[in-house]
Design a protein around this motif. Structure first.
Motif, PDB file in Angstrom:
ATOM      1  N   ALA A 104       0.728  -1.393  -0.026  1.00  5.59           N
ATOM      2  CA  ALA A 104      -0.055   0.186   0.021  1.00  5.59           C
ATOM      3  C   ALA A 104       0.892   1.247  -0.117  1.00  5.59           C
ATOM      4  O   ALA A 104       0.633   2.360  -0.529  1.00  5.59           O
ATOM      5  CB  ALA A 104      -1.004   0.055   1.382  1.00  5.59           C
ATOM      6  N   GLU A 105       2.011   1.504   0.736  1.00  5.31           N
ATOM      7  CA  GLU A 105       2.815   2.227   0.911  1.00  5.31           C
ATOM      8  C   GLU A 105       3.545   2.611  -0.550  1.00  5.31           C
ATOM      9  O   GLU A 105       3.624   3.735  -1.109  1.00  5.31           O
ATOM     10  CB  GLU A 105       4.007   2.019   1.902  1.00  5.31           C
ATOM     11  CG  GLU A 105       3.375   2.088   3.363  1.00  5.31           C
ATOM     12  CD  GLU A 105       4.391   1.319   4.201  1.00  5.31           C
ATOM     13  OE1 GLU A 105       5.814   0.925   3.737  1.00  5.31           O
ATOM     14  OE2 GLU A 105       4.164   1.111   5.514  1.00  5.31           O
ATOM     15  N   ARG A 106       4.108   1.520  -1.033  1.00  8.70           N
ATOM     16  CA  ARG A 106       4.719   1.889  -2.220  1.00  8.70           C
ATOM     17  C   ARG A 106       3.837   2.168  -3.338  1.00  8.70           C
ATOM     18  O   ARG A 106       4.228   3.014  -3.820  1.00  8.70           O
ATOM     19  CB  ARG A 106       5.047   0.071  -2.806  1.00  8.70           C
ATOM     20  CG  ARG A 106       5.504   0.026  -4.229  1.00  8.70           C
ATOM     21  CD  ARG A 106       6.867   0.209  -4.442  1.00  8.70           C
ATOM     22  NE  ARG A 106       7.140   0.184  -5.782  1.00  8.70           N
ATOM     23  CZ  ARG A 106       7.810   0.843  -6.634  1.00  8.70           C
ATOM     24  NH1 ARG A 106       8.472   2.128  -6.156  1.00  8.70           N
ATOM     25  NH2 ARG A 106       7.965   0.744  -8.013  1.00  8.70           N
ATOM     26  N   VAL A 113       4.390  10.880  -4.455  1.00 12.45           N
ATOM     27  CA  VAL A 113       5.782  11.567  -4.219  1.00 12.45           C
ATOM     28  C   VAL A 113       6.499  11.565  -5.443  1.00 12.45           C
ATOM     29  O   VAL A 113       6.840  10.430  -6.080  1.00 12.45           O
ATOM     30  CB  VAL A 113       6.302  10.819  -2.946  1.00 12.45           C
ATOM     31  CG1 VAL A 113       7.685  11.115  -2.432  1.00 12.45           C
ATOM     32  CG2 VAL A 113       5.223  10.771  -1.738  1.00 12.45           C
ATOM     33  N   LYS A 114       7.158  12.740  -5.363  1.00 15.09           N
ATOM     34  CA  LYS A 114       8.252  13.029  -6.449  1.00 15.09           C
ATOM     35  C   LYS A 114       9.493  13.292  -5.800  1.00 15.09           C
ATOM     36  O   LYS A 114       9.517  13.701  -4.689  1.00 15.09           O
ATOM     37  CB  LYS A 114       7.771  13.822  -7.600  1.00 15.09           C
ATOM     38  CG  LYS A 114       7.346  15.377  -7.200  1.00 15.09           C
ATOM     39  CD  LYS A 114       6.749  16.111  -8.157  1.00 15.09           C
ATOM     40  CE  LYS A 114       6.785  17.438  -7.989  1.00 15.09           C
ATOM     41  NZ  LYS A 114       6.098  17.975  -6.573  1.00 15.09           N
ATOM     42  N   SER A 115      10.481  13.223  -6.637  1.00 16.90           N
ATOM     43  CA  SER A 115      11.759  13.646  -6.303  1.00 16.90           C
ATOM     44  C   SER A 115      11.823  15.013  -5.658  1.00 16.90           C
ATOM     45  O   SER A 115      11.355  15.786  -6.223  1.00 16.90           O
ATOM     46  CB  SER A 115      12.874  13.467  -7.387  1.00 16.90           C
ATOM     47  OG  SER A 115      14.123  14.076  -7.177  1.00 16.90           O
ATOM     48  N   VAL A 134      13.097   5.636  -1.839  1.00 18.48           N
ATOM     49  CA  VAL A 134      13.257   5.267  -2.999  1.00 18.48           C
ATOM     50  C   VAL A 134      12.878   6.027  -4.254  1.00 18.48           C
ATOM     51  O   VAL A 134      13.070   5.868  -5.497  1.00 18.48           O
ATOM     52  CB  VAL A 134      12.600   3.592  -2.981  1.00 18.48           C
ATOM     53  CG1 VAL A 134      11.259   3.584  -3.282  1.00 18.48           C
ATOM     54  CG2 VAL A 134      13.354   2.785  -4.122  1.00 18.48           C
ATOM     55  N   GLU A 135      11.812   6.924  -3.672  1.00 13.49           N
ATOM     56  CA  GLU A 135      11.270   7.828  -4.792  1.00 13.49           C
ATOM     57  C   GLU A 135      12.365   9.094  -4.655  1.00 13.49           C
ATOM     58  O   GLU A 135      11.925  10.301  -5.338  1.00 13.49           O
ATOM     59  CB  GLU A 135       9.919   8.153  -4.509  1.00 13.49           C
ATOM     60  CG  GLU A 135       8.935   7.116  -4.326  1.00 13.49           C
ATOM     61  CD  GLU A 135       8.953   6.457  -5.758  1.00 13.49           C
ATOM     62  OE1 GLU A 135       8.944   7.099  -6.813  1.00 13.49           O
ATOM     63  OE2 GLU A 135       8.066   5.315  -5.743  1.00 13.49           O
ATOM     64  N   ASP A 136      13.239   8.933  -4.016  1.00 13.69           N
ATOM     65  CA  ASP A 136      14.358  10.336  -3.895  1.00 13.69           C
ATOM     66  C   ASP A 136      13.515  11.411  -3.246  1.00 13.69           C
ATOM     67  O   ASP A 136      13.849  12.682  -3.496  1.00 13.69           O
ATOM     68  CB  ASP A 136      14.597  10.850  -5.442  1.00 13.69           C
ATOM     69  CG  ASP A 136      16.128  11.029  -5.497  1.00 13.69           C
ATOM     70  OD1 ASP A 136      16.944  10.886  -4.536  1.00 13.69           O
ATOM     71  OD2 ASP A 136      16.330  11.527  -6.647  1.00 13.69           O
ATOM     72  N   PHE A 387      18.015   2.270  11.686  1.00 19.14           N
ATOM     73  CA  PHE A 387      17.847   3.496  11.284  1.00 19.14           C
ATOM     74  C   PHE A 387      19.074   4.367  11.084  1.00 19.14           C
ATOM     75  O   PHE A 387      18.937   5.613  10.781  1.00 19.14           O
ATOM     76  CB  PHE A 387      16.568   4.172  12.196  1.00 19.14           C
ATOM     77  CG  PHE A 387      15.296   3.987  11.870  1.00 19.14           C
ATOM     78  CD1 PHE A 387      14.727   3.711  11.028  1.00 19.14           C
ATOM     79  CD2 PHE A 387      14.677   3.318  13.171  1.00 19.14           C
ATOM     80  CE1 PHE A 387      13.344   3.468  10.790  1.00 19.14           C
ATOM     81  CE2 PHE A 387      13.479   2.759  13.241  1.00 19.14           C
ATOM     82  CZ  PHE A 387      12.680   2.505  11.920  1.00 19.14           C
ATOM     83  N   GLY A 388      20.172   3.769  11.282  1.00 19.86           N
ATOM     84  CA  GLY A 388      21.307   4.770  11.381  1.00 19.86           C
ATOM     85  C   GLY A 388      21.869   4.829  10.121  1.00 19.86           C
ATOM     86  O   GLY A 388      23.055   5.687   9.983  1.00 19.86           O
ATOM     87  N   LEU A 389      21.547   4.218   8.990  1.00 21.86           N
ATOM     88  CA  LEU A 389      22.251   4.524   7.682  1.00 21.86           C
ATOM     89  C   LEU A 389      21.463   5.691   6.866  1.00 21.86           C
ATOM     90  O   LEU A 389      20.402   5.355   6.488  1.00 21.86           O
ATOM     91  CB  LEU A 389      22.418   3.223   6.964  1.00 21.86           C
ATOM     92  CG  LEU A 389      23.027   3.265   5.569  1.00 21.86           C
ATOM     93  CD1 LEU A 389      24.654   3.386   6.051  1.00 21.86           C
ATOM     94  CD2 LEU A 389      23.059   1.786   4.770  1.00 21.86           C
ATOM     95  N   ASP A 390      22.091   6.744   6.601  1.00 19.93           N
ATOM     96  CA  ASP A 390      21.563   7.525   5.755  1.00 19.93           C
ATOM     97  C   ASP A 390      21.389   7.087   4.356  1.00 19.93           C
ATOM     98  O   ASP A 390      22.322   6.702   3.800  1.00 19.93           O
ATOM     99  CB  ASP A 390      21.914   9.057   6.078  1.00 19.93           C
ATOM    100  CG  ASP A 390      21.979   9.626   7.081  1.00 19.93           C
ATOM    101  OD1 ASP A 390      21.011   9.111   7.867  1.00 19.93           O
ATOM    102  OD2 ASP A 390      22.627  10.423   7.669  1.00 19.93           O
ATOM    103  N   PRO A 391      20.493   7.773   3.415  1.00 24.14           N
ATOM    104  CA  PRO A 391      20.536   7.380   1.990  1.00 24.14           C
ATOM    105  C   PRO A 391      21.827   7.862   1.280  1.00 24.14           C
ATOM    106  O   PRO A 391      22.080   7.132   0.543  1.00 24.14           O
ATOM    107  CB  PRO A 391      19.481   8.366   1.492  1.00 24.14           C
ATOM    108  CG  PRO A 391      18.306   8.711   2.694  1.00 24.14           C
ATOM    109  CD  PRO A 391      19.634   8.659   3.790  1.00 24.14           C
TER     110      PRO A 391
END
Ligand code: F0G
Length: 456
Positions: A104-106, A113-115, A134-136, A387-391
């Motif tokens: 549902a989220e995806r 949502v856009k970049s 993942v959508e930037d 949660f510690g790894l930033d994109p």
């Protein structure tokens, strides 16, 4: 007589044997799993508190509803029953079944949502955050300051910081496609959001013409907390409180594996016609035709019945009380936990319990692994690994290093819970002997599921 004991509001008609293992066997199993409890075989776990998701026991009524499942590809009778139940509960016009919450989220985020966008929430859960990133776009956590202090008692630690949300909308409204609120706030400790807070968020959303979506996985538990803690709700039925919560929103994502009391399933629901049309088209691409969305007809029946049972008062009273019971036993022995306890889980403050293990050596993993080795209890780290790894690839300590003991619905008895409390207190007593971990191998996204660890 006035009874103080709150009993399980069910009796057991079918049992599933537990497998007992020795400590040596568990040491070997954990080593084979690269010290990541996600990689263990379930049979090697005695009491599994990894998650409350899809792990609940269905009722006899749900099992018999399965036989009513209509497996018609398009226009299944089970879909219409499911749609009716979800509509009656949420009031949302469009009801789109999905195989679980993250689908549902995806579909929602890929549609709206856009970049460069920002999606505010009290706290995004892992899959929600990942599906935005993942959508930037940016998943921004705006929980109130009290929600970040484990020991501090506050009735609604899941509330969103309304001033921070107002400031964000004031400065960057054009980058915000929608506002989300997670009920209850899982990553923040299973903490509830008050109706007053939802109302304040609604007012802001109206002012800036933004849709408000609930991440509604644990809506019934949230409704119970509102009933217990918020003025004016003590006499209302949980279902009516839930309807009022949904009535303040424009849509929701839902994992029926939690408060749907089902083993699989979810949905996306909303009022906006144009978004719903796009979402349905994407659904057909990835999940299935809009009247089954990746589920069997019998799953839709089980969820429909589950959504009716989950708002029953005896169930919610027992559910919230049994979580508090575990929390009280652990806290009484001096183990630091998030206070007050949440709805679906008890969260141990691993950073406070193990101050000699720095966050980047993962105190949560140290505690989770010790609980498994010593007692066969499987918990989950909700902290720096998750949660510690930033994109951008940088690693930093998460806001908190927690270990979550999630309680499957209607599965374990009070003596199981007593055993878990004994295990936690016993492991806490040997805390000085626990050491940190390093990551030997991990994927870039959602690394906690498959990372391989080594003791330091
Ligand atoms: N949102 C929240 C708040 C969740 O807790 C979860 C799942 C999801 C979304 C995604 O739902 O698993 O059906 O795809 N949480 C589980 C947990 C996995 O262990 O807390 P899903």
């Amino acid at each position: 007589m006035q009874f103080r004991t709150i009993i399980e509001p069910f009796r057991i008609k079918s049992v599933d044997a537990l497998k007992f293992t020795t400590r040596d066997e568990r040491v070997a199993a954990l080593a084979a799993a690269h010290h990541n409890v996600f990689l263990l075989r379930g049979d090697d776990v005695l009491i599994d508190l990894l998650t409350d998701s899809g792990t609940g026991a269905m009722s006899a009524a749900q099992w018999s509803a399965l036989m009513q499942g209509d497996e018609t590809y398009a226009g299944s009778r089970s879909f219409y029953r499911f749609e009716q139940v979800v509509r009656d509960l949420t009031g949302f016009r469009h009801v789109i079944p999905t195989h679980q919450g993250r689908a549902a989220e995806r579909i929602l985020f890929h549609t709206v949502v856009k970049s460069g966008d920002i999606v505010p929430n009290n706290n995004h859960f892992d899959t929600t955050r990942a599906n935005i990133e993942v959508e930037d776009a940016e998943a921004r956590d705006l929980v109130i300051a009290e929600g970040r202090q484990p020991a501090l008692v506050h009735p609604f630690k899941g509330n969103i910081d309304v001033d921070a949300l107002a400031a964000l909308l004031d400065r960057e409204a054009d980058r915000v496609p929608l506002v989300m609120v997670t009920v209850t706030n899982n990553s923040g400790g299973g903490q509830p959001v008050s109706m007053a807070n939802l109302r304040a968020v609604r007012t802001l959303c109206d002012r800036y013409a933004k849709p408000l979506f609930l991440d509604a996985c644990r809506f019934a538990e949230n409704a119970w907390f509102i009933r217990e803690r918020e003025d004016g709700y003590h006499r209302l039925a949980p279902r009516d409180i839930a309807r009022e919560m949904f009535g303040l929103a424009d849509g929701c994502t839902m994992s029926a594996k939690k408060d749907g009391l089902a083993n699989i399933g979810g949905f996306l629901a909303m009022n906006r016609d144009d978004w719903a049309e796009h979402c349905r088209n994407l659904l057909i691409l990835t999940e299935g035709f809009p009247t089954y969305g990746g589920l069997a007809g019998y799953d839709l029946e089980a969820i429909a019945r589950g959504l009716e049972e989950v708002v029953e008062e005896p169930y919610l009273r027992y559910r919230i009380r049994s979580t508090a019971y575990l929390a009280e036993k652990i806290a009484a022995a001096g183990v630091p936990i998030i206070q007050p306890p949440g709805g679906h889980a008890v969260y141990i403050d691993a950073r406070a319990l193990l101050p000699h293990i720095p966050p980047l050596q993962y105190p949560g993993i140290a505690l989770v692994n010790a609980l498994y080795v010593e007692a066969g209890v499987r918990a989950v780290e909700i902290g720096t690994v998750m949660f510690g790894l930033d994109p951008d690839g940088r690693e930093q300590p998460a806001a908190m290093d927690l270990v979550r003991l999630a309680i499957p619905r209607r599965v374990y008895t009070q003596s199981h819970v007593d055993y878990v409390a004994e295990a936690v207190v016993g492991v806490a007593a040997m805390k000085d002997a626990l050491g940190g971990y390093r990551i030997a191998a991990a994927p870039k996204v959602l690394r906690h599921f498959t990372a391989e660890f080594e003791g330091m």
